[in-house]
Design a protein around this motif. Structure first.
Motif, mmCIF file in Angstrom:
data_model
loop_
_atom_site.group_PDB
_atom_site.id
_atom_site.type_symbol
_atom_site.label_atom_id
_atom_site.label_comp_id
_atom_site.label_asym_id
_atom_site.label_seq_id
_atom_site.Cartn_x
_atom_site.Cartn_y
_atom_site.Cartn_z
ATOM 1 N N LYS A 1 1.365 -1.236 -0.096
ATOM 2 C CA LYS A 1 -0.079 0.266 0.265
ATOM 3 C C LYS A 1 0.537 1.413 -0.426
ATOM 4 O O LYS A 1 0.728 2.586 -0.458
ATOM 5 N N ALA A 2 1.554 1.789 0.357
ATOM 6 C CA ALA A 2 2.601 2.487 1.122
ATOM 7 C C ALA A 2 3.209 2.735 -0.884
ATOM 8 O O ALA A 2 3.888 3.785 -1.594
ATOM 9 N N VAL A 3 4.338 1.720 -1.280
ATOM 10 C CA VAL A 3 4.749 1.700 -2.128
ATOM 11 C C VAL A 3 4.315 2.089 -3.791
ATOM 12 O O VAL A 3 4.453 2.892 -4.337
ATOM 13 N N GLU A 4 2.572 1.681 -3.403
ATOM 14 C CA GLU A 4 2.140 1.490 -4.147
ATOM 15 C C GLU A 4 1.699 3.581 -5.052
ATOM 16 O O GLU A 4 1.343 3.969 -6.116
ATOM 17 N N GLN A 5 2.012 4.183 -4.214
ATOM 18 C CA GLN A 5 2.212 5.546 -3.481
ATOM 19 C C GLN A 5 3.434 6.195 -4.934
ATOM 20 O O GLN A 5 3.458 7.213 -4.956
ATOM 21 N N VAL A 6 4.567 5.879 -4.316
ATOM 22 C CA VAL A 6 5.544 5.677 -5.616
ATOM 23 C C VAL A 6 6.042 4.959 -6.768
ATOM 24 O O VAL A 6 6.121 5.558 -7.687
ATOM 25 N N THR A 7 5.715 4.202 -6.959
ATOM 26 C CA THR A 7 5.320 2.766 -7.859
ATOM 27 C C THR A 7 4.755 1.954 -8.312
ATOM 28 O O THR A 7 4.003 1.659 -7.281
ATOM 29 N N HIS A 8 4.402 1.261 -9.848
ATOM 30 C CA HIS A 8 2.682 0.703 -10.063
ATOM 31 C C HIS A 8 3.459 -1.184 -9.363
ATOM 32 O O HIS A 8 4.926 -1.220 -9.058
ATOM 33 N N ILE A 9 2.037 -1.594 -8.506
ATOM 34 C CA ILE A 9 2.553 -2.494 -8.575
ATOM 35 C C ILE A 9 2.233 -4.109 -9.385
ATOM 36 O O ILE A 9 0.920 -4.160 -10.167
ATOM 37 N N ALA A 10 3.390 -5.405 -9.751
ATOM 38 C CA ALA A 10 2.953 -5.985 -10.847
ATOM 39 C C ALA A 10 1.890 -6.947 -10.933
ATOM 40 O O ALA A 10 1.448 -7.590 -9.442
ATOM 41 N N PRO A 11 1.157 -6.971 -11.519
ATOM 42 C CA PRO A 11 0.003 -7.756 -11.845
ATOM 43 C C PRO A 11 0.277 -8.813 -11.580
ATOM 44 O O PRO A 11 1.131 -9.201 -11.984
ATOM 45 N N ALA A 12 -0.497 -9.860 -11.227
ATOM 46 C CA ALA A 12 0.274 -11.514 -11.648
ATOM 47 C C ALA A 12 -0.380 -11.315 -13.346
ATOM 48 O O ALA A 12 -1.119 -11.124 -14.031
ATOM 49 N N ASP A 13 0.427 -13.182 -13.543
ATOM 50 C CA ASP A 13 0.523 -13.117 -15.156
ATOM 51 C C ASP A 13 -0.968 -14.171 -15.281
ATOM 52 O O ASP A 13 -1.267 -14.329 -14.414
ATOM 53 N N ASP A 14 -0.582 -14.975 -16.756
ATOM 54 C CA ASP A 14 -2.525 -15.195 -17.203
ATOM 55 C C ASP A 14 -2.763 -16.027 -16.497
ATOM 56 O O ASP A 14 -3.311 -16.699 -16.011
ATOM 57 N N SER A 15 -1.271 -17.169 -15.300
ATOM 58 C CA SER A 15 -1.378 -17.828 -15.134
ATOM 59 C C SER A 15 -1.471 -17.522 -13.191
ATOM 60 O O SER A 15 -1.388 -18.622 -12.344
ATOM 61 N N GLY A 16 -1.999 -16.673 -13.185
ATOM 62 C CA GLY A 16 -1.905 -16.205 -11.483
ATOM 63 C C GLY A 16 -0.835 -16.208 -10.979
ATOM 64 O O GLY A 16 -0.535 -16.202 -9.496
#
Length: 307
Positions: free
Chosen positions: A224-239
């Motif tokens: 939650k804190a870091v997403e104010q600075v840079t984007h969070i990695a989404p899961a790939d198509d396999s989760g």
């Protein structure tokens, strides 16, 4: 993300490296930047405000590297210890510079509340070569174990041993880069005589929790804190992220002790490994460093609030 399918240029497919291959690999590792000017000089500038100590020295041929740690000046035995490590993989720049940025800009905020022990660059030879391994082609971050084959890892374990059971939180600062897929994983496969299997590179920041002692709320506080600075990695198509199931937004789990990872070296109830993604067009080196420092602050704040 690009991947490589060509055979790694050193060694024979399906055959583990011997001394000849390791020597060839080492001969291709030129020095590309200066530990002295980029790390030691910055550490020295912190000396008026913090206790700076040398906890070991690496000697590799004609090259010698002092290993440095930074401690709170107001160290008190009745306070919990917070351990911050960076540069276990020397090429992961923001782990090193983010640790130093935290000390410079934020460490004073925790004076009298925790004892800080910061090791900004565990692997200085690899920092200068922008590489993952030490000169013996050994990965320090698979070597935090009894009888460690990596002196980088053994020296850090000796430093931490006296406070191992007093550590409240340990955060180990890393990056996942595009070169993991184009150089470091292919090299690992070649070294061990195994086929290289592409796994993809997560597009953003993520964390590695301890599967033996998961702390999901702690991990999410950092996310939650870091997403104010840079984007969070989404899961790939396999989760998944790098072949591991995503257990919560931006979080995977590893058995830290079983794998000999740096985050396993204490009995801290709160542990995490950061993974910044510096190759994104959406981030800058400054943002990556700030993301690491932000992660440290969020991790300490959560641990103090829940100790």
């Amino acid at each position: 993300m690009s991947t490589t399918t060509a055979p790694y240029p050193i060694g024979t497919p399906d055959a583990p490296w011997g001394d000849v291959e390791r020597a060839e690999w080492l001969s291709r590792r030129p020095r590309q930047r200066s530990y002295e000017s980029e790390v030691l000089s910055v550490t020295e500038r912190l000396r008026p405000r913090f206790d700076v100590e040398q906890y070991g020295r690496l000697d590799y041929g004609s090259e010698s590297y002092p290993l440095m740690a930074i401690r709170s000046r107001d160290w008190r035995d009745n306070l919990p210890v917070v351990l911050i490590t960076g540069g276990v993989h020397g090429y992961e720049t923001s782990g090193v510079q983010g640790a130093l940025q935290f000390v410079d800009q934020h460490a004073a905020d925790y004076a009298g509340r925790v004892n800080l022990l910061v090791v900004p660059c565990v692997s200085p030879w690899a920092y200068e070569r922008i590489h993952r391994w030490n000169p013996n082609a050994v990965d320090p971050n698979r070597s935090f174990c009894h009888g460690s084959p990596a002196e980088e890892s053994a020296a850090l374990m000796r430093l931490v041993a006296p406070v191992r059971d007093k550590v409240l939180m340990h955060i180990d600062l890393h990056e996942t880069t595009d070169t993991d897929e184009t150089e470091f994983r292919p090299a690992l496969a070649a070294r061990d005589g195994k086929p290289f299997e592409p796994a993809g590179i997560p597009n953003g920041f993520y964390l590695v929790d301890d599967s033996e002692n998961p702390q999901p709320e702690f991990q999410q506080a950092v996310i939650k804190a870091v997403e104010q600075v840079t984007h969070i990695a989404p899961a790939d198509d396999s989760g998944e992220l790098i072949g591991s199931p995503v257990v919560a937004r931006g979080v995977i789990q590893y058995p830290l002790k079983q794998l000999g990872l740096c985050a396993s070296i204490t009995s801290a109830p709160y542990k995490t490994t950061t993974e910044v993604y510096p190759d994104s067009p959406r981030t800058t080196p400054e943002q990556c460093n700030t993301a690491q420092a932000t992660a440290v602050c969020a991790a300490i704040d959560y641990a103090l609030a829940h100790q």
